[in-house]
Design a protein around this motif. Structure first.
Motif, mmCIF file in Angstrom:
data_model
loop_
_atom_site.group_PDB
_atom_site.id
_atom_site.type_symbol
_atom_site.label_atom_id
_atom_site.label_comp_id
_atom_site.label_asym_id
_atom_site.label_seq_id
_atom_site.Cartn_x
_atom_site.Cartn_y
_atom_site.Cartn_z
ATOM 1 N N LYS A 170 -52.148 -135.839 -23.580
ATOM 2 C CA LYS A 170 -51.179 -135.370 -22.590
ATOM 3 C C LYS A 170 -51.805 -134.335 -21.667
ATOM 4 N N ALA A 171 -52.643 -133.473 -22.244
ATOM 5 C CA ALA A 171 -53.315 -132.463 -21.422
ATOM 6 C C ALA A 171 -54.214 -133.131 -20.391
ATOM 7 N N ASP A 172 -54.837 -134.244 -20.783
ATOM 8 C CA ASP A 172 -55.695 -134.965 -19.832
ATOM 9 C C ASP A 172 -54.862 -135.533 -18.693
ATOM 10 N N ILE A 173 -53.680 -136.113 -19.011
ATOM 11 C CA ILE A 173 -52.793 -136.665 -17.961
ATOM 12 C C ILE A 173 -52.304 -135.551 -17.048
ATOM 13 N N MET A 174 -51.894 -134.421 -17.619
ATOM 14 C CA MET A 174 -51.396 -133.306 -16.808
ATOM 15 C C MET A 174 -52.507 -132.735 -15.936
ATOM 16 N N ALA A 175 -53.745 -132.741 -16.455
ATOM 17 C CA ALA A 175 -54.857 -132.256 -15.636
ATOM 18 C C ALA A 175 -55.094 -133.186 -14.461
ATOM 19 N N GLN A 176 -54.938 -134.512 -14.691
ATOM 20 C CA GLN A 176 -55.077 -135.460 -13.589
ATOM 21 C C GLN A 176 -53.974 -135.277 -12.560
ATOM 22 N N LEU A 177 -52.718 -135.021 -13.029
ATOM 23 C CA LEU A 177 -51.606 -134.769 -12.099
ATOM 24 C C LEU A 177 -51.855 -133.504 -11.297
ATOM 25 N N ALA A 178 -52.382 -132.483 -11.966
ATOM 26 C CA ALA A 178 -52.660 -131.229 -11.252
ATOM 27 C C ALA A 178 -53.736 -131.439 -10.203
ATOM 28 N N SER A 179 -54.735 -132.268 -10.530
ATOM 29 C CA SER A 179 -55.784 -132.572 -9.559
ATOM 30 C C SER A 179 -55.203 -133.333 -8.373
ATOM 31 N N ARG A 180 -54.289 -134.289 -8.680
ATOM 32 C CA ARG A 180 -53.653 -135.022 -7.579
ATOM 33 C C ARG A 180 -52.830 -134.088 -6.698
ATOM 34 N N ASN A 181 -52.085 -133.158 -7.308
ATOM 35 C CA ASN A 181 -51.286 -132.209 -6.530
ATOM 36 C C ASN A 181 -52.178 -131.349 -5.634
ATOM 37 N N ARG A 182 -53.343 -130.935 -6.177
ATOM 38 C CA ARG A 182 -54.230 -130.122 -5.343
ATOM 39 C C ARG A 182 -54.727 -130.902 -4.129
ATOM 40 N N MET A 183 -54.927 -132.205 -4.311
ATOM 41 C CA MET A 183 -55.444 -132.995 -3.202
ATOM 42 C C MET A 183 -54.343 -133.450 -2.245
ATOM 43 N N GLN A 184 -53.161 -133.817 -2.797
ATOM 44 C CA GLN A 184 -52.131 -134.428 -1.972
ATOM 45 C C GLN A 184 -51.035 -133.453 -1.545
ATOM 46 N N THR A 185 -50.853 -132.335 -2.223
ATOM 47 C CA THR A 185 -49.739 -131.425 -1.910
ATOM 48 C C THR A 185 -50.234 -130.080 -1.413
ATOM 49 N N ASP A 186 -51.140 -129.463 -2.189
ATOM 50 C CA ASP A 186 -51.572 -128.113 -1.818
ATOM 51 C C ASP A 186 -52.279 -128.105 -0.473
ATOM 52 N N SER A 187 -52.981 -129.198 -0.147
ATOM 53 C CA SER A 187 -53.707 -129.238 1.121
ATOM 54 C C SER A 187 -52.755 -129.262 2.318
ATOM 55 N N PHE A 188 -51.523 -129.799 2.099
ATOM 56 C CA PHE A 188 -50.560 -129.911 3.208
ATOM 57 C C PHE A 188 -49.415 -128.900 3.090
ATOM 58 N N ARG A 189 -49.596 -127.873 2.246
ATOM 59 C CA ARG A 189 -48.500 -126.921 2.022
ATOM 60 C C ARG A 189 -48.132 -126.182 3.307
ATOM 61 N N SER A 190 -49.160 -125.745 4.034
ATOM 62 C CA SER A 190 -48.855 -125.000 5.280
ATOM 63 C C SER A 190 -48.182 -125.907 6.293
ATOM 64 N N LEU A 191 -48.629 -127.193 6.368
ATOM 65 C CA LEU A 191 -48.004 -128.133 7.303
ATOM 66 C C LEU A 191 -46.557 -128.392 6.925
ATOM 67 N N ILE A 192 -46.338 -128.542 5.609
ATOM 68 C CA ILE A 192 -44.951 -128.782 5.160
ATOM 69 C C ILE A 192 -44.078 -127.567 5.447
ATOM 70 N N ASP A 193 -44.634 -126.370 5.207
ATOM 71 C CA ASP A 193 -43.848 -125.152 5.503
ATOM 72 C C ASP A 193 -43.518 -125.062 6.979
ATOM 73 N N THR A 194 -44.491 -125.399 7.831
ATOM 74 C CA THR A 194 -44.249 -125.366 9.293
ATOM 75 C C THR A 194 -43.180 -126.369 9.679
ATOM 76 N N TYR A 195 -43.288 -127.574 9.067
ATOM 77 C CA TYR A 195 -42.309 -128.608 9.377
ATOM 78 C C TYR A 195 -40.920 -128.171 8.932
ATOM 79 N N SER A 196 -40.841 -127.556 7.734
ATOM 80 C CA SER A 196 -39.527 -127.075 7.250
ATOM 81 C C SER A 196 -38.969 -126.004 8.181
ATOM 82 N N ALA A 197 -39.825 -125.081 8.643
ATOM 83 C CA ALA A 197 -39.370 -124.036 9.578
ATOM 84 C C ALA A 197 -38.868 -124.655 10.877
#
Length: 436
Positions: free
Chosen positions: A23-50
């Motif tokens: 399970k830790a391996d799966i969660m680590a893969q999800l965290a890696s995906r979030n860093r690539m697909q979500t964290d990189s666009f956090r500022s863009l998403i915040d701007t869009y929300s504003a």
């Protein structure tokens, strides 16, 4: 939003520490995906929300101003106030339009970024597969490397062991060589002592034999002198019958035929009773065959580079043997005049040679202190007899069982043809070397 993401990451980290490994391996893969697909666009998403919130606020203000303007028009309010409200509405409309445009551009940028993300994910998956393949290859290479290192270590150990054994064997070999040299020196000294003793014994034996022979000759002479009656003439001897076993011979007084055979000295001759020819060998290295009745030369045989020292005919006269100072012996066919064999086993001048009575072999003697027996069928030496002195002449017994040799040291030696051993060594026959 940032605090929410931080709390989620902290929660995920705590959960990873408490969950099983898979399970830790799966969660680590999800965290890696979030860093690539979500964290990189956090500022863009915040701007869009504003922008979304600002758009909603502008729409609400615009609607409120439109309602106020509509109320003022219906109530017949102040025209200037209405104009000011319409200008504000227009400005808000323009600002809202700009907001919509920015929103559209943001959405387009977001779509492009999503497409890039998909491409990066695809490329990442390919690189991940390649990396896994490289890892597998690396593990295989590491395994092979460990095996090779083990083999290398074993080979080095074996080499060290072989080196130690080689050093030990070399030490033993050097020790054996040293012992061998010592034994050879001892054997040489012992052999010299034996030869010296044998020489002394031979000298003593020769003196005893000479003394005995002298005594016997003197004794026999005394007996003959005492018993013999004096004879007046040859006729008296013939009358008494003392010469009854003798035959009358005539000593030749002149030659029957004479001719010049060679340009140099003639060193050897041989006569054949069966063919009636005479063979001569000379210092010019030639072998010549002569007709005895006419004195004419039949043929000349060539092949020697030095003097011919011996010629010998086979018992039936069909083969001719010649020996030379060039260390060779040659056999010719008398019928064809061609060389049948050339024997080159001696290392010095060959002085003598003779055929066996069946003409199957020959025996030669050389000053290299050896006597060799040659097989005429096989064409090579089958036996070598080693002598203590140069051999000048050889002869065979009637049955070819014994070989007689005369030597430079004046001794006559008798050899067994079968064993090759000397059966008799006779000295004090001549005061100098035996030549024939």
């Amino acid at each position: 939003t940032q605090s929410t993401w931080g709390s989620n990451s902290l929660k995920m980290s705590l959960d990873v520490a408490q969950v099983p490994l898979w399970k830790a391996d799966i969660m680590a893969q999800l965290a890696s995906r979030n860093r690539m697909q979500t964290d990189s666009f956090r500022s863009l998403i915040d701007t869009y929300s504003a922008m979304q919130r600002k758009t909603k606020t502008l729409e609400e203000r615009n609607n409120m101003l439109e309602r106020e303007s509509h109320v003022l028009r219906q109530s017949g309010g102040d025209f200037k106030k209405v104009t000011v409200l319409e200008e504000k509405i227009s400005e808000l409309q323009s600002e809202l339009t700009g907001t919509y445009r920015s929103k559209a551009e943001s959405v387009s940028t977001l779509l492009e970024l999503n497409e890039q993300v998909k491409q990066l994910e695809t490329r990442t998956a390919e690189l991940t597969k390649e990396l896994e393949a490289v890892r597998i290859t690396l593990r295989d290479r590491e395994s092979e490397l460990h095996e090779k290192e083990g083999l290398l270590l074993a080979a080095e150990e074996a080499r060290d062991s072989f080196q130690k054994e080689l050093d030990h064997v070399r030490t033993q070999f050097e020790s054996c060589e040293k012992k061998l040299r010592e034994k050879e020196a001892e054997n040489a000294a012992f052999l010299n002592q034996i030869l010296h003793l044998k020489e002394e014994q031979a000298n003593q034996l020769n003196e005893i034999n000479n003394l005995y022979a002298s005594v016997m000759r003197q004794q026999k002479a005394n007996e003959l002198f005492a018993k013999a009656a004096p004879a007046e003439s040859l006729d008296d001897l013939d009358a008494t019958g003392d010469w009854r076993d003798s035959i009358r011979v005539v000593v030749p007084t002149k030659e029957k035929r004479k001719w010049v055979a060679h340009t140099g000295e003639v060193d050897a001759i041989s006569f054949s009773e069966h063919t009636g020819v005479l063979v001569s060998g000379g210092a010019d290295g030639l072998v010549k065959i002569w007709d005895v009745a006419s004195g004419n030369e039949r043929s000349t045989l060539r092949g020697f580079s030095q003097s011919v020292m011996c010629v010998s005919m086979s018992p039936l006269g069909d083969f001719l043997l010649a020996c030379s100072n060039d260390t060779t012996a040659r056999v010719w066919s008398m019928e064809t005049g061609r060389i049948r064999h050339t024997f080159t086993g001696h290392t010095a001048k060959v002085y003598s040679g003779v055929f066996f009575h069946d003409a199957s072999k020959i025996v030669t003697g050389s000053i290299d202190r050896s006597v060799k027996i040659w097989d005429l069928t096989k064409g090579y030496c089958i036996k070598t007899l080693s002598c203590f002195s140069a051999c000048n002449t050889v002869a065979l017994s009637a049955e070819d069982a014994l070989i007689a040799t005369g030597h430079l040291d004046g001794r006559l030696r008798i050899w067994s043809h079968r064993t090759g051993e000397a059966v008799e060594d006779i000295g004090d026959i001549h005061t100098q070397q035996i030549t024939n």
